[in-house]
Design an enzyme around this catalytic site. Structure first.
Site, PDB file in Angstrom:
ATOM      1  N   GLU A  53       0.830  -1.212   0.000  1.00 58.73           N
ATOM      2  CA  GLU A  53       0.000   0.000   0.000  1.00 58.73           C
ATOM      3  C   GLU A  53       0.864   1.261   0.000  1.00 58.73           C
ATOM      4  O   GLU A  53       0.585   2.210   0.745  1.00 58.73           O
ATOM      5  CB  GLU A  53      -0.950   0.005   1.192  1.00 58.73           C
ATOM      6  CG  GLU A  53      -1.948  -1.128   1.147  1.00 58.73           C
ATOM      7  CD  GLU A  53      -3.002  -1.043   2.253  1.00 58.73           C
ATOM      8  OE1 GLU A  53      -2.946  -0.130   3.097  1.00 58.73           O
ATOM      9  OE2 GLU A  53      -3.900  -1.905   2.252  1.00 58.73           O
ATOM     10  N   GLU A  60      -3.947  -8.925   0.547  1.00 52.92           N
ATOM     11  CA  GLU A  60      -4.386  -8.666   1.927  1.00 52.92           C
ATOM     12  C   GLU A  60      -5.909  -8.645   1.917  1.00 52.92           C
ATOM     13  O   GLU A  60      -6.511  -7.939   1.112  1.00 52.92           O
ATOM     14  CB  GLU A  60      -3.815  -7.333   2.394  1.00 52.92           C
ATOM     15  CG  GLU A  60      -3.845  -7.173   3.890  1.00 52.92           C
ATOM     16  CD  GLU A  60      -3.074  -5.927   4.327  1.00 52.92           C
ATOM     17  OE1 GLU A  60      -1.904  -5.776   3.953  1.00 52.92           O
ATOM     18  OE2 GLU A  60      -3.684  -5.111   5.023  1.00 52.92           O
TER      19      GLU A  60
END
Ligand code: GAL
Length: 812
Positions: free
Chosen positions: A428, A504
């Site tokens: 991210e 994720e």
């Protein structure tokens, strides 16, 4: 040379643990007799400095884990942008509220008086948190800023034979440098490697298996050495020590030898049969053995191929049933312990989990060794930040200068582990935005490819719209999506790779044994007690319930698997209670901080563990005051349908269905059960409607005595091995009292010591190293550590008005 190293070992063996590979090479783990101080001393590296007031510690060591918990430690007024926040608020507990910030110094005497001047001495750190500055005899040897990486120095020229040599290490953790508890100190192994000047390079062996069939495998070994005019011999042994192949090669290309070794009828490394081989690499000059090193490897093939069904392990399509794990070991903090890691993996294996993602950094070597041995796939990650910050003093400060070096060390130190099947260059990262990010992604991926062409690279991407537009997602070998389940289809269609990884997933939140009413889906909901509900319907604004991921995995062959956030709870990031105190650890785990499974564990188990039965009932059945009120009952099971009974009265049959809500496809739910104390029983049916299994829970009476269950009762007498004893408060008939909060104290006698205690309550401020704690939802876990002497260990646990419980463990 042989004589000198043998003598060196004799001198130091009393306080160093020595692992002999061969007389020509000694690997010495620097475990005991370290001195530590938790403050900055400008001259701490000075050899003449007295360390009288320093603490004696052994390494691995985490200086912050003993606490105390304190909200001031990591109080920050920030907006967590990646959580979608715009306005700064006061955050506490984000990094565990433990005192990890500041400077710590470690010192150790190195007695190398017998080491000859022509030997090479390597000092290896497998991780030091953080910004390590290493000194020998007051002279700076070097430094390594990133706390998660492996690094080493050749300290040969720094050592003196005339004096006692002093190793000093300065570490410093800045505030606002992490989004979770990073730990503090020399939290992983430190080793000395003593060898000849003519020797293999550190991490110089690179073993791959480019051709694998049941009949024949090609083992390719590239071996880098320090000197020319040498020859290399590889002796391949199977797991029983039987030599299966040998090859010697005298032709080097520069400093690199390349060996190709055929192995007939290889024992293939797989998840269920994790066979390992050992390559004993010998280096000769003029027929004299100069160096010898043993490297474990596995023979296996991996392939990512959309046309063949996604990820193939040894030719078989295999989905990642994975979990993300932070590196801390709950109450042990970041200090690595192999027994603790093995316990984690044992619990995860039982759930049917087959893969681990080291979020968001380099894994410990011990964890990789265990994944090799136990049969787990591994996604080894490197960074949580690139150039753009998430936290002010995060990796962004280091990225430009260090990213390449950090990747090189990650790959070189770990590439022979068969468990690693993919690298991750980032999680991210805010650099997902903009064209610079695309260039960085390509640059990092190319470094991984250069250093290891056998494994692909992923990035965990959460800005899915943006990476679709910028081209960022299109260049990543394996596009990884973090959450954003609604965008999978679109991303699959837009990206050229034709496969997607759930890098994720879920981030469902729950507190073990706590249930909230009414039973409805909640987003970021906070309750007065700082807990979350175990009906597994609580999510955050960016996350989802497990079913959203199951559906994507089950219905789309191009989704190659998932890594759930998270397997175990971890210290720090107490979402949704970022602004609530006290709360200092996560709620995301399927398993709590103490290592006790929450209900969610059984939901995953019912789908992932296809070998064993799962028939799990929730909630507990002690609801004094809820008599007559709706108290929904969920059953997590691998069976298709089941009938529920309250005190013998049928509540009807529930059947999993694809035609109902997403939850109804994977959970059996009786939403309108009225609570009455007594017995809650479930009878499960097979696909033909035959009753095949049953389970029940009952309303427990008053706390009466304690039940102790150890994960292992025979330990190694090595001063490191651990037993985890789950202590449950039970009624007179042995039923667990699910709401009990009894304060318990424990004592350990004999060949071991009390190590830590933990109850899995994210709001508890009790420290882990004092042997007193309240049970949380009726349970807690005591960890006992073996001493170096074989014998019996007796654990005694006491609580007011409860019969005292005793358990004997053995060490050998
Ligand atoms: C993700 C992030 C993880 C963790 C998680 C919590 O966005 O990658 O590190 O913060 O959210 O849901």
């Amino acid at each position: 040379m042989k004589k000198l190293i043998a003598t060196l070992i004799l001198v130091i063996i009393s306080y160093w643990t020595a692992i002999s590979q061969e007389n020509v090479r000694q690997v010495i783990t620097l475990k005991n007799d370290w001195k530590f101080i938790n403050k900055d001393l400008p001259n701490a590296q000075d050899p003449s400095l007295s360390v009288k007031n320093w603490e004696s510690v052994s390494v691995p060591h985490d200086w912050a884990i003993k606490g105390p918990f304190d909200k001031e430690v990591d109080k920050q007024v920030v907006a967590i942008k990646q959580d979608g926040e715009k306005i700064p608020t006061e955050k506490t507990g984000r990094t565990g509220a433990l005192p990890h910030i500041g400077v710590g110094w470690y010192r150790k005497n190195l007695d190398v008086s017998e080491v000859k001047s022509d030997s090479k001495v390597i000092l290896l750190f497998e991780g030091a948190m953080s910004d390590a500055q290493v000194f020998i005899n007051g002279k700076k040897v070097g430094g390594w800023p990133y706390g998660y990486n492996y690094f080493y120095f050749d300290i040969s020229s720094f050592l003196s034979s005339d004096q006692e040599n002093i190793l000093a290490v300065r570490l410093e953790n800045l505030p606002q440098s992490s989004r979770w508890y990073p730990g503090a100190g020399l939290y992983r192994k430190v080793q000395l490697i003593v060898k000849d000047k003519i020797s293999f390079n550190q991490w110089g062996q690179y073993i791959t298996t480019p051709y694998v069939t049941p009949e024949l495998a090609k083992v390719k070994i590239s071996s880098k050495v320090s000197s020319e005019n040498t020859k290399v011999e590889a002796v391949i042994k199977d797991e029983n020590g039987v030599v299966v192949a040998k090859k010697t090669i005298a032709q080097a290309y520069g400093n690199e030898f390349e060996l190709e070794i055929p192995i007939e009828n290889p024992k293939i490394w797989d998840i269920d049969t994790p066979h390992l081989y050992t390559a004993k690499m010998n280096l000769y000059q003029d027929d004299e053995l100069k160096d010898s090193e043993e490297v474990k490897f596995g023979i296996r093939s991996i392939e990512y191929n959309a046309d063949k069904g996604g990820f193939l392990l040894n030719g078989e399509v295999t989905k990642f049933k994975g979990v993300c794990l932070h590196h801390d070991l709950g109450p042990l903090g970041a200090a690595v312990n192999k027994a603790a890691l093995r316990r984690q993996l044992t619990i995860l294996k039982d759930m049917g989990c087959n893969a681990i993602r080291s979020a968001h950094n380099m894994p410990s070597i011990e964890q990789l060794e265990l994944c090799d041995e136990m049969g787990f796939l591994f996604l080894a990650e490197s960074f949580d930040e690139w150039e753009k910050p998430k936290v002010k003093n995060g990796y962004n400060r280091l990225f430009k200068e260090w990213a390449e070096k950090d990747i090189v060390n990650l790959v070189h130190a770990t590439r022979n582990h068969p468990s690693i099947v993919m690298w991750s260059s980032g999680n991210e990262v805010p650099d997902q935005f903009g064209s610079d990010g695309v260039k960085l992604a390509k640059w990092l991926q190319d470094i991984f490819h250069r250093e290891d062409p056998t494994r692909p690279v992923t990035v965990g991407m959460d800005r899915v719209k943006e990476v679709m537009e910028s081209g960022f997602g299109a260049i990543i070998d394996i596009p990884g999506l973090n959450y954003r389940t609604h965008l999978y289809k679109e991303a699959y269609e837009k990206f050229p790779q034709r496969l997607l990884l759930g890098s994720e997933t879920a981030s469902t939140i729950s507190s073990r044994g706590i249930y909230k009413f009414p039973v409805v889906k909640t987003i970021g909901k906070e309750y007065e007690d700082g807990q979350t509900s175990s009906y597994d319907l609580g999510i955050t604004s960016w996350s989802n319930v497990p079913e959203d991921d199951f559906i994507l995995q089950d219905d789309n062959p191009w989704v190659i698997g998932q890594f759930v956030w998270t397997g175990f709870d971890y210290l720090g990031e107490p979402t949704p209670y970022n602004t609530y105190w006290p709360s200092r650890s996560s709620y995301f785990g399927m398993i709590d901080l103490a290592g006790i499974p929450k209900d969610r564990y059984y939901l995953y188990r019912s789908i992932w563990n296809t070998e064993e039965e799962t028939l799990h009932i929730l909630p507990h059945w002690n609801w004094e005051g809820r008599e007559g009120q709706e108290t929904p009952v969920f059953v997590y099971t691998n069976y298709a349908s089941a009938e529920l009974f309250v005190n013998g009265k049928s509540q009807g049959v529930q059947k999993k269905t694809k035609n109902g809500t997403k939850l109804e496809r994977y959970r059996l739910m009786w939403m309108d059960v009225k609570y009455e104390p007594g017995e809650l029983k479930v009878v499960a049916f097979d696909d033909n409607g035959n009753p095949v299994a049953e389970n029940k829970i009952v309303t427990a009476g008053a706390p009466h005595h304690l039940k102790l269950e150890a994960d292992r009762t025979t330990l190694k007498a090595n001063g490191e091995d651990l037993s985890y004893i789950t202590v449950s408060v039970v009624d007179k008939d042995g039923n667990i009292c699910p709401t009990a909060t009894n304060e318990l104290s424990c004592k350990v006698k004999g060949a071991g010591e009390f190590k830590v205690i933990c109850n899995g309550d994210a709001t508890s401020l009790d420290v882990f190293h004092e042997p007193v704690m309240k049970t949380f939802s009726g349970k807690l876990v005591v960890t006992v550590q073996a001493s170096n002497k074989p014998g019996d260990i007796v654990l005694e646990v006491k609580g007011r008005k409860l019969q005292t419980a005793k358990m004997t463990l053995t060490t050998e």
